[in-house]
Motif scaffolding. Structure first.
Motif, mmCIF file in Angstrom:
data_model
loop_
_atom_site.group_PDB
_atom_site.id
_atom_site.type_symbol
_atom_site.label_atom_id
_atom_site.label_comp_id
_atom_site.label_asym_id
_atom_site.label_seq_id
_atom_site.Cartn_x
_atom_site.Cartn_y
_atom_site.Cartn_z
ATOM 1 N N GLN A 1 0.833 -1.209 0.000
ATOM 2 C CA GLN A 1 0.000 0.000 0.000
ATOM 3 C C GLN A 1 0.868 1.259 0.000
ATOM 4 O OE1 GLN A 1 -3.192 0.037 -0.376
ATOM 5 N NE2 GLN A 1 -3.933 -1.987 0.211
ATOM 6 N N HIS A 2 1.999 1.205 0.696
ATOM 7 C CA HIS A 2 2.933 2.337 0.688
ATOM 8 C C HIS A 2 3.551 2.515 -0.698
ATOM 9 C CE1 HIS A 2 7.044 4.089 1.531
ATOM 10 N NE2 HIS A 2 6.246 5.013 2.017
ATOM 11 N N ALA A 3 3.937 1.410 -1.310
ATOM 12 C CA ALA A 3 4.569 1.482 -2.630
ATOM 13 C C ALA A 3 3.624 2.031 -3.683
ATOM 14 C CB ALA A 3 5.062 0.100 -3.048
ATOM 15 N N HIS A 4 2.320 1.898 -3.456
ATOM 16 C CA HIS A 4 1.339 2.348 -4.442
ATOM 17 C C HIS A 4 0.597 3.609 -4.013
ATOM 18 C CE1 HIS A 4 2.080 -1.752 -5.935
ATOM 19 N NE2 HIS A 4 1.752 -1.246 -7.110
ATOM 20 N N GLY A 5 1.155 4.334 -3.073
ATOM 21 C CA GLY A 5 0.661 5.673 -2.796
ATOM 22 C C GLY A 5 -0.517 5.789 -1.874
ATOM 23 N N HIS A 6 -0.836 4.726 -1.105
ATOM 24 C CA HIS A 6 -1.985 4.775 -0.210
ATOM 25 C C HIS A 6 -1.602 4.947 1.256
ATOM 26 C CE1 HIS A 6 -4.101 3.606 -3.769
ATOM 27 N NE2 HIS A 6 -3.511 2.443 -3.826
ATOM 28 N N VAL A 7 -0.333 4.779 1.563
ATOM 29 C CA VAL A 7 0.199 4.929 2.925
ATOM 30 C C VAL A 7 1.377 5.887 2.851
ATOM 31 C CG1 VAL A 7 1.446 3.742 4.783
ATOM 32 C CG2 VAL A 7 -0.599 2.696 3.788
ATOM 33 N N ASP A 8 1.436 6.831 3.793
ATOM 34 C CA ASP A 8 2.503 7.831 3.750
ATOM 35 C C ASP A 8 3.838 7.321 4.262
ATOM 36 O OD1 ASP A 8 1.190 10.257 2.710
ATOM 37 O OD2 ASP A 8 -0.102 9.994 4.441
ATOM 38 N N ALA A 9 3.824 6.498 5.306
ATOM 39 C CA ALA A 9 5.096 6.038 5.870
ATOM 40 C C ALA A 9 4.867 4.771 6.679
ATOM 41 C CB ALA A 9 5.715 7.118 6.760
ATOM 42 N N LEU A 10 5.872 3.915 6.694
ATOM 43 C CA LEU A 10 5.899 2.738 7.556
ATOM 44 C C LEU A 10 6.700 3.103 8.802
ATOM 45 C CD1 LEU A 10 6.692 0.044 4.834
ATOM 46 C CD2 LEU A 10 4.453 0.684 5.747
ATOM 47 N N VAL A 11 6.105 2.923 9.960
ATOM 48 C CA VAL A 11 6.730 3.345 11.212
ATOM 49 C C VAL A 11 6.738 2.175 12.193
ATOM 50 C CG1 VAL A 11 6.700 5.021 13.092
ATOM 51 C CG2 VAL A 11 5.836 5.680 10.838
ATOM 52 N N PRO A 12 7.905 1.730 12.655
ATOM 53 C CA PRO A 12 7.943 0.640 13.642
ATOM 54 C C PRO A 12 7.353 1.095 14.970
ATOM 55 C CG PRO A 12 10.139 1.545 13.292
ATOM 56 C CD PRO A 12 9.255 2.178 12.273
ATOM 57 N N PRO A 13 6.860 0.156 15.783
ATOM 58 C CA PRO A 13 6.183 0.517 17.028
ATOM 59 C C PRO A 13 7.006 1.420 17.936
ATOM 60 C CG PRO A 13 5.839 -1.804 16.556
ATOM 61 C CD PRO A 13 6.827 -1.306 15.543
ATOM 62 N N GLU A 14 8.307 1.178 18.031
ATOM 63 C CA GLU A 14 9.129 1.960 18.947
ATOM 64 C C GLU A 14 9.295 3.417 18.522
ATOM 65 O OE1 GLU A 14 11.938 -0.234 16.099
ATOM 66 O OE2 GLU A 14 10.102 -0.677 17.234
ATOM 67 N N ARG A 15 8.910 3.748 17.299
ATOM 68 C CA ARG A 15 9.026 5.129 16.820
ATOM 69 C C ARG A 15 7.675 5.819 16.657
ATOM 70 N NH1 ARG A 15 11.033 5.747 11.700
ATOM 71 N NH2 ARG A 15 11.012 7.964 12.199
ATOM 72 N N LEU A 16 6.604 5.122 17.031
ATOM 73 C CA LEU A 16 5.268 5.669 16.781
ATOM 74 C C LEU A 16 5.006 6.955 17.557
ATOM 75 C CD1 LEU A 16 2.557 2.879 16.525
ATOM 76 C CD2 LEU A 16 3.151 4.644 14.868
ATOM 77 N N ARG A 17 5.350 6.965 18.843
ATOM 78 C CA ARG A 17 5.059 8.160 19.632
ATOM 79 C C ARG A 17 5.790 9.371 19.058
ATOM 80 N NH1 ARG A 17 5.010 8.547 26.130
ATOM 81 N NH2 ARG A 17 4.463 6.383 25.762
ATOM 82 N N GLU A 18 7.053 9.181 18.724
ATOM 83 C CA GLU A 18 7.844 10.264 18.141
ATOM 84 C C GLU A 18 7.245 10.740 16.820
ATOM 85 O OE1 GLU A 18 12.300 10.763 16.122
ATOM 86 O OE2 GLU A 18 11.739 8.916 17.150
ATOM 87 N N ALA A 19 6.850 9.789 15.968
ATOM 88 C CA ALA A 19 6.294 10.146 14.662
ATOM 89 C C ALA A 19 4.967 10.882 14.814
ATOM 90 C CB ALA A 19 6.111 8.893 13.805
ATOM 91 N N LEU A 20 4.108 10.401 15.699
ATOM 92 C CA LEU A 20 2.822 11.056 15.902
ATOM 93 C C LEU A 20 2.997 12.458 16.481
ATOM 94 C CD1 LEU A 20 0.649 8.108 17.256
ATOM 95 C CD2 LEU A 20 0.330 9.331 15.092
ATOM 96 N N ALA A 21 3.902 12.603 17.436
ATOM 97 C CA ALA A 21 4.144 13.920 18.029
ATOM 98 C C ALA A 21 4.611 14.908 16.962
ATOM 99 C CB ALA A 21 5.167 13.813 19.153
ATOM 100 N N LEU A 22 5.478 14.455 16.057
ATOM 101 C CA LEU A 22 5.960 15.330 14.999
ATOM 102 C C LEU A 22 4.819 15.729 14.071
ATOM 103 C CD1 LEU A 22 8.137 16.778 13.380
ATOM 104 C CD2 LEU A 22 8.664 14.592 12.256
ATOM 105 N N TRP A 23 3.999 14.765 13.678
ATOM 106 C CA TRP A 23 2.903 15.089 12.769
ATOM 107 C C TRP A 23 1.892 16.025 13.420
ATOM 108 C CZ3 TRP A 23 2.849 15.309 7.898
ATOM 109 C CH2 TRP A 23 3.602 14.418 7.109
#
Length: 455
Positions: free
Chosen positions: A206-228
């Motif tokens: 889904q990411h390769a075909h433009g339906h998902v913006d990024a793949l994020v491993p669980p340990e980086r989710l909080r950081e990624a969400l806070a940034l967004w």
């Protein structure tokens, strides 16, 4: 397969704190299309054993429904968080779950905070029949109201994210993140064709075909969400002010001839858009894809922080821009406009891709979409031509009245080589044709095409 976290484990993974909310009590039965699904033990269809299944799910998970929601803090940023519990009847959507989803969207709107959803669902609950399926309409209407309020929605696709939950809550979000290896698809695992390619139902595909913006491993989710949440939420009272154009990354004299301008823009050592983004933003995050099956590696779009303020950006990276790239630019511009975030575009392309695949993918309509998204934006748009400005494929990203150019850039109605071909001139007349096109930075200023040359 991604790790299947419970709703409470997922909440603990991404939040600093969480306060659960409850959905308003639904009105009694009687209105057309609004039966009271929660009164009968076996639901609106009288499905034998449904009540017992719910009771077992509640004992096993500690939840009384497949959806939990409340207010939360993620990396110091306030939001409303809605989380699916897959252990409760496969995270399926029934009337009560729909009530909670609608209430979560409404709570975000009332509090003027972003919505974050952590999706893990198998789809609509068959024991409630069409009552379950119509919850998708209710969720879509709630999403429309949230968008109209100018508030963002960021989703995380857990395992699995399928059926109507993916096609509304997940795919309907502004930014879509996914856990690696998660199942992400409209079709659930038990209803796919026997000969289907299993890769097509993964977060990676889904990411390769433009339906998902990024793949994020669980340990980086909080950081990624806070940034967004930081990038998509301007500070209270912060009016959208036009982003200043970046400064030129190298000093050079203005070109003496048109052909010299073309050669300077094509020089390998000339600073590219990526270098401008690195210099301009303190931090940034990219969106990916046009949500129509395409990703263009020659275009980067996203949001960043410049001098403490959020700025959206769309940058051509030097290649021929494909239809998916133009559609992604349009998606970025419309999202930034809805959220009141200024936009910066960096222009650098020899032109739109013109091969057969590009034409079949809708090059013309995609370019038109980019032109329209820039033209209709109410938020300020600033553009900088950092290299080649080839025809309409470059102009589609240019802000009318607020486009600038570096000493390395040129803008032309058509490439000099192609102009010479059309005019049936020999190759040795290409440099002279470049002069006639008046494409140098100083020519563009004199013609009123750009506001000025950045230093």
């Amino acid at each position: 397969m991604a790790e299947r976290l419970s709703a409470r484990a997922a909440i603990a993974l991404v939040t600093d704190d969480f306060t659960e909310l409850t959905a308003p009590t639904p009105p009694p039965a009687g209105g057309a299309g609004e039966p009271d699904a929660g009164q009968a033990a076996d639901g609106p269809l009288g499905w034998d054993g449904y009540g017992a299944s719910r009771a077992r799910a509640a004992r096993r998970t500690g939840e009384d429904e497949s959806v939990v929601f409340g207010t939360a803090t993620v990396g110091g940023r306030r939001c409303v968080l809605v989380v699916f519990e897959f252990g409760f009847l496969g995270g399926s959507l029934g009337r009560a779950a729909g009530d909670r989803l609608v209430a979560a969207y409404a709570a975000a709107g009332a509090r003027r905070v972003p919505l974050v959803s952590l999706v893990a669902t198998g789809g609509s609950r068959m024991q409630e029949g069409m009552i379950a399926l119509t919850q998708l309409q209710r969720v879509a209407a709630a999403a429309v109201r949230l968008r109209a309020a100018g508030l963002p929605h960021v989703t995380v696709l857990r395992d699995p994210a399928t059926g109507g939950g993916w096609a509304t809550v997940g795919a309907g979000a502004d930014v879509v993140l996914a856990l690696p290896s998660a199942q992400v698809a409209f079709a659930g695992s038990r209803v796919r064709p026997a000969d289907a390619d299993p890769a097509a139902y993964t977060a990676e595909d889904q990411h390769a075909h433009g339906h998902v913006d990024a793949l994020v491993p669980p340990e980086r989710l909080r950081e990624a969400l806070a940034l967004w949440l930081r990038l998509l939420t301007p500070e209270a009272g912060e009016e959208p002010v036009a982003a200043p154009p970046p400064r030129a990354l190298r000093e050079r004299e203005l070109p003496a001839t048109g052909w010299e301008a073309v050669r300077a823009a094509r020089a390998p050592e000339r600073p590219r858009a990526g270098a401008y983004l690195d210099a301009y933003f303190d931090v940034r995050a990219a969106i990916s894809g046009d949500r129509a099956g395409g990703v263009d590696p020659t275009v980067e779009c996203g949001f960043g922080v410049h001098e403490g303020r959020a700025v959206a950006y769309a940058a051509q990276l030097g290649g021929a821009t494909r239809p998916a790239g133009f559609r992604t630019v349009a998606r970025l511009a419309r999202l930034a406009d809805r959220l009141g975030i200024p936009v910066l575009t960096l222009i650098d392309t020899p032109g739109a891709a013109n091969d057969a695949a590009a034409e079949r993918a809708g090059a013309g309509p995609a370019i038109a979409e980019a032109f329209t998204a820039i033209a209709e934006a109410r938020t300020p748009v600033t553009s900088l031509l950092v290299g080649e400005g080839g025809s309409g494929g470059a102009l589609a990203l240019a802000a009318p009245g607020n486009t600038w150019v570096t000493p390395d850039g040129y803008f032309s109605v058509i490439a000099p080589e192609l102009a010479a071909q059309i005019l049936k001139r020999p190759p040795e007349q290409v440099p002279a044709t470049a002069d006639q096109l008046r494409l140098r930075p100083q020519d563009l200023v004199a013609l009123g095409v750009v506001r000025g040359i950045v230093g």
